[in-house]
Design a protein around this motif. Sequence first.
Motif, PDB file in Angstrom:
ATOM      1  N   UNK A   1      56.644  39.434  57.182  1.00 12.35           N
ATOM      2  CA  UNK A   1      56.553  39.224  58.633  1.00 12.35           C
ATOM      3  C   UNK A   1      56.227  37.769  58.964  1.00 12.35           C
ATOM      4  N   UNK A   2      55.322  37.154  58.220  1.00 12.09           N
ATOM      5  CA  UNK A   2      54.959  35.751  58.455  1.00 12.09           C
ATOM      6  C   UNK A   2      56.151  34.833  58.191  1.00 12.09           C
ATOM      7  N   UNK A   3      56.941  35.167  57.182  1.00 10.06           N
ATOM      8  CA  UNK A   3      58.094  34.335  56.809  1.00 10.06           C
ATOM      9  C   UNK A   3      59.160  34.315  57.900  1.00 10.06           C
ATOM     10  N   UNK A   4      59.162  35.296  58.768  1.00  8.40           N
ATOM     11  CA  UNK A   4      60.140  35.343  59.850  1.00  8.40           C
ATOM     12  C   UNK A   4      59.794  34.392  60.993  1.00  8.40           C
ATOM     13  N   UNK A   5      58.572  33.852  60.997  1.00  4.30           N
ATOM     14  CA  UNK A   5      58.171  32.903  62.033  1.00  4.30           C
ATOM     15  C   UNK A   5      58.841  31.559  61.785  1.00  4.30           C
ATOM     16  N   UNK A   6      59.161  30.803  62.855  1.00  2.00           N
ATOM     17  CA  UNK A   6      59.831  29.510  62.669  1.00  2.00           C
ATOM     18  C   UNK A   6      58.958  28.519  61.901  1.00  2.00           C
TER      19      UNK A   6
ATOM     20  N   UNK B   1      50.459  43.529  51.358  1.00  2.00           N
ATOM     21  CA  UNK B   1      50.485  42.067  51.309  1.00  2.00           C
ATOM     22  C   UNK B   1      51.920  41.559  51.348  1.00  2.00           C
ATOM     23  N   UNK B   2      52.802  42.236  50.645  1.00  2.00           N
ATOM     24  CA  UNK B   2      54.216  41.858  50.649  1.00  2.00           C
ATOM     25  C   UNK B   2      54.815  41.982  52.055  1.00  2.00           C
ATOM     26  N   UNK B   3      54.460  43.049  52.768  1.00  3.57           N
ATOM     27  CA  UNK B   3      54.953  43.249  54.135  1.00  3.57           C
ATOM     28  C   UNK B   3      54.409  42.173  55.068  1.00  3.57           C
ATOM     29  N   UNK B   4      53.114  41.813  54.903  1.00  2.00           N
ATOM     30  CA  UNK B   4      52.516  40.752  55.725  1.00  2.00           C
ATOM     31  C   UNK B   4      53.242  39.440  55.496  1.00  2.00           C
TER      32      UNK B   4
END
Length: 197
Positions: free
Chosen positions: A11-16, A5-8
Amino acid sequence: MTPALEQLQKQLKQLPGIGYRSAERIALHLLVEKPARLPELVAALEAAARTVRRCARCGNLAEEAQCPICADERRRTGQVCVVENVQDLAAIERSGAHRGSYHVLHGKLSPIRGIAPEDLNLAALFDRIASGEATELILALSNDVEGEATCHYLTERLPASGVTVTRIGFGLPSGGGVLYADAVTLKSALEGRRSYS
């Protein structure tokens, strides 16, 4: 929180436009509230990654050699609207104001950020001009220092081929008042004025 969940979330946080809270909310929504949607989302992302690429002609997104706009024979020939990115193309296309073709630069010149002419989709644009395909360039780039520098660079490098170069107007938004406009907007509005008859 589990490592997966932390990895997901990471990854989502890197989206604009997605911060920590939004990433957490999206991850939990997909995993807890709507887990049935997850396989469809993964499949759509994988399919897009496999099939979507840049249009060979203009730089727009395409699944074939050419994007749907370049393949449309009803578009006005000769008129090429030059934009910074695909989002700008989509915004102009939604407006319905342009029925010609486009050329996506995928950025603008920025020495500070290390973006040089060779980092932009300029060679293909100059090829389109040299082939006689483009008779008018409409420069629809940002009204900032980098956008102006890119416009200047383009006009300086154009061959003496009789191509007309125009720049989109900037100024007050429809329904906007002078009182609340910033200085740059007012300056652009005054410089971009036209005959009122």
